[in-house]
Design an enzyme around this catalytic site. Sequence first.
Site, PDB file in Angstrom:
ATOM      1  N   SER A 225      -2.907  11.041  37.054  1.00  0.00           N
ATOM      2  CA  SER A 225      -3.021  10.119  38.193  1.00  0.00           C
ATOM      3  C   SER A 225      -2.311  10.669  39.427  1.00  0.00           C
ATOM      4  O   SER A 225      -2.761  10.452  40.558  1.00  0.00           O
ATOM      5  CB  SER A 225      -2.544   8.716  37.826  1.00  0.00           C
ATOM      6  OG  SER A 225      -1.195   8.557  38.102  1.00  0.00           O
ATOM      7  N   THR A 226      -1.218  11.396  39.227  1.00  0.00           N
ATOM      8  CA  THR A 226      -0.525  11.994  40.378  1.00  0.00           C
ATOM      9  C   THR A 226      -1.308  13.198  40.897  1.00  0.00           C
ATOM     10  O   THR A 226      -1.440  13.390  42.112  1.00  0.00           O
ATOM     11  CB  THR A 226       0.916  12.393  39.985  1.00  0.00           C
ATOM     12  OG1 THR A 226       1.557  11.236  39.431  1.00  0.00           O
ATOM     13  CG2 THR A 226       1.715  12.877  41.185  1.00  0.00           C
TER      14      THR A 226
ATOM     15  N   VAL B 119      -0.680  42.668  44.759  1.00  0.00           N
ATOM     16  CA  VAL B 119      -0.834  43.932  45.496  1.00  0.00           C
ATOM     17  C   VAL B 119       0.022  43.844  46.766  1.00  0.00           C
ATOM     18  O   VAL B 119       0.130  42.792  47.376  1.00  0.00           O
ATOM     19  CB  VAL B 119      -2.326  44.163  45.856  1.00  0.00           C
ATOM     20  CG1 VAL B 119      -2.476  45.229  46.924  1.00  0.00           C
ATOM     21  CG2 VAL B 119      -3.101  44.542  44.602  1.00  0.00           C
TER      22      VAL B 119
ATOM     23  N   ALA C 292       0.940  20.394  39.251  1.00  0.00           N
ATOM     24  CA  ALA C 292       1.268  20.398  37.815  1.00  0.00           C
ATOM     25  C   ALA C 292       1.855  19.050  37.411  1.00  0.00           C
ATOM     26  O   ALA C 292       3.004  18.954  36.995  1.00  0.00           O
ATOM     27  CB  ALA C 292       2.265  21.518  37.514  1.00  0.00           C
ATOM     28  N   ASP C 293       1.035  17.986  37.519  1.00  0.00           N
ATOM     29  CA  ASP C 293       1.578  16.661  37.215  1.00  0.00           C
ATOM     30  C   ASP C 293       0.647  15.916  36.252  1.00  0.00           C
ATOM     31  O   ASP C 293      -0.344  16.484  35.764  1.00  0.00           O
ATOM     32  CB  ASP C 293       1.784  15.897  38.538  1.00  0.00           C
ATOM     33  CG  ASP C 293       3.034  15.032  38.505  1.00  0.00           C
ATOM     34  OD1 ASP C 293       3.209  14.284  37.514  1.00  0.00           O
ATOM     35  OD2 ASP C 293       3.831  15.091  39.456  1.00  0.00           O
TER      36      ASP C 293
ATOM     37  N   LYS D 154      -0.137  24.713  43.438  1.00  0.00           N
ATOM     38  CA  LYS D 154       0.170  24.838  41.995  1.00  0.00           C
ATOM     39  C   LYS D 154       0.463  23.465  41.385  1.00  0.00           C
ATOM     40  O   LYS D 154       1.484  23.266  40.731  1.00  0.00           O
ATOM     41  CB  LYS D 154       1.333  25.801  41.760  1.00  0.00           C
ATOM     42  CG  LYS D 154       1.014  27.216  42.219  1.00  0.00           C
ATOM     43  CD  LYS D 154       2.103  28.193  41.836  1.00  0.00           C
ATOM     44  CE  LYS D 154       1.837  29.551  42.442  1.00  0.00           C
ATOM     45  NZ  LYS D 154       1.965  29.575  43.933  1.00  0.00           N
TER      46      LYS D 154
ATOM     47  N   GLY E 173      -0.116  39.042  50.901  1.00  0.00           N
ATOM     48  CA  GLY E 173       0.690  38.230  51.809  1.00  0.00           C
ATOM     49  C   GLY E 173       1.606  39.079  52.665  1.00  0.00           C
ATOM     50  O   GLY E 173       1.226  39.557  53.738  1.00  0.00           O
TER      51      GLY E 173
ATOM     52  N   ASP F 254       2.310  32.891  54.166  1.00  0.00           N
ATOM     53  CA  ASP F 254       3.527  32.140  53.842  1.00  0.00           C
ATOM     54  C   ASP F 254       4.585  32.276  54.941  1.00  0.00           C
ATOM     55  O   ASP F 254       5.758  32.524  54.655  1.00  0.00           O
ATOM     56  CB  ASP F 254       4.089  32.637  52.494  1.00  0.00           C
ATOM     57  CG  ASP F 254       3.133  32.351  51.346  1.00  0.00           C
ATOM     58  OD1 ASP F 254       2.524  31.272  51.339  1.00  0.00           O
ATOM     59  OD2 ASP F 254       2.987  33.211  50.457  1.00  0.00           O
TER      60      ASP F 254
HETATM   61  O1  NUP Z   1       1.117  34.277  40.019  1.00  0.00           O
HETATM   62  C1  NUP Z   1       1.151  34.093  41.216  1.00  0.00           C
HETATM   63  N1  NUP Z   1       1.779  34.992  42.018  1.00  0.00           N
HETATM   64  C2  NUP Z   1       1.824  34.851  43.381  1.00  0.00           C
HETATM   65  O2  NUP Z   1       2.392  35.722  44.049  1.00  0.00           O
HETATM   66  C3  NUP Z   1       0.507  33.004  41.819  1.00  0.00           C
HETATM   67  C4  NUP Z   1       0.536  32.845  43.197  1.00  0.00           C
HETATM   68  N2  NUP Z   1      -0.107  31.830  43.751  1.00  0.00           N
HETATM   69  N3  NUP Z   1       1.212  33.768  43.968  1.00  0.00           N
HETATM   70  C5  NUP Z   1       1.207  33.596  45.432  1.00  0.00           C
HETATM   71  O3  NUP Z   1       0.490  34.695  46.000  1.00  0.00           O
HETATM   72  C6  NUP Z   1       2.572  33.612  46.114  1.00  0.00           C
HETATM   73  O4  NUP Z   1       3.124  32.325  46.173  1.00  0.00           O
HETATM   74  C7  NUP Z   1       2.220  34.142  47.483  1.00  0.00           C
HETATM   75  O5  NUP Z   1       1.680  33.097  48.281  1.00  0.00           O
HETATM   76  C8  NUP Z   1       1.092  35.119  47.214  1.00  0.00           C
HETATM   77  C9  NUP Z   1       1.536  36.570  47.074  1.00  0.00           C
HETATM   78  O6  NUP Z   1       2.147  36.982  48.254  1.00  0.00           O
HETATM   79  P1  NUP Z   1       2.755  38.446  48.475  1.00  0.00           P
HETATM   80  O7  NUP Z   1       3.548  38.779  47.250  1.00  0.00           O
HETATM   81  O8  NUP Z   1       1.583  39.366  48.672  1.00  0.00           O
HETATM   82  O9  NUP Z   1       3.597  38.275  49.693  1.00  0.00           O
END
Ligand code: NUP
Length: 219
Positions: free
Chosen positions: A67-68, A176, A63-64, A61, A199, A9
């Site tokens: 069709s979208t 984590v 969430a629509d 994520k 991340g 990210d």
């Molecule tokens: O429930 C969720 N929690 C979450 O942190 C669903 C996700 N998709 N994420 C994503 O996981 C969040 O947007 C980020 O890209 C990654 C976690 O990153 P970090 O907390 O290890 O930096």
Amino acid sequence: MPKLMLALDVLDEFEAIKISEETSEYVDCIKIGYPLVLATDLGIVKRIKDKTGKEVICDFKVADIPSTNEKIAKLTLNYADGIICQGFVGPDSVKAIMDVAKEYNKKDPKNPKKVIMVTEMSHGGATSFMQPIANEIAKMAGDLKVNGIVAPSTRPARLKELKEIANNAFVISPGVGAQGGDLKEVLKVLDENDYVIVGRAIYLNENPKESAKKYKELL
Ligand code: NUP
């Protein structure tokens, strides 16, 4: 032994490519989302894949309405190996994405596209509205036979429950590292088909390669 998914990210293409190349020895899959795609363009998916040879999953994520969702999935899966959607919008919206994936998979069965559905998110606020319905969402994931679910490493007991309910789906689990999830507890739940998502603890580390190596070894 679950696999390692890097959540990339960062907001800069140069940094994104540099980190993904540096860490690719230890990372099994790369997840990018709105931060990097909005800072660059959707073509960043291909550019990361070309540099690393790794699968890239788009965490949109979605969430629509069906069709979208279909339009978003067509554009995304033209580049990405998988797409993350929300489950709370209901089965028709998720099916619309699965139908797009099936079309791509008919054309290229060797590289099947993955549809991954969020059940319960990892942040504290997810306990307000998502947690009360998350078991039903996980059940829907199993019924629809989506490829994977997202479930929280910040709550290992919930992670276990959601994984069991969604039975055949693999789990990708954030929490984590920066969010404080207990990797030891998470490893008691996840298996070799699943992914631990890390991340910030990797890309914000002064040595992302060393950090990725450390997580890979811990897994
Ligand atoms: O429930 C969720 N929690 C979450 O942190 C669903 C996700 N998709 N994420 C994503 O996981 C969040 O947007 C980020 O890209 C990654 C976690 O990153 P970090 O907390 O290890 O930096």
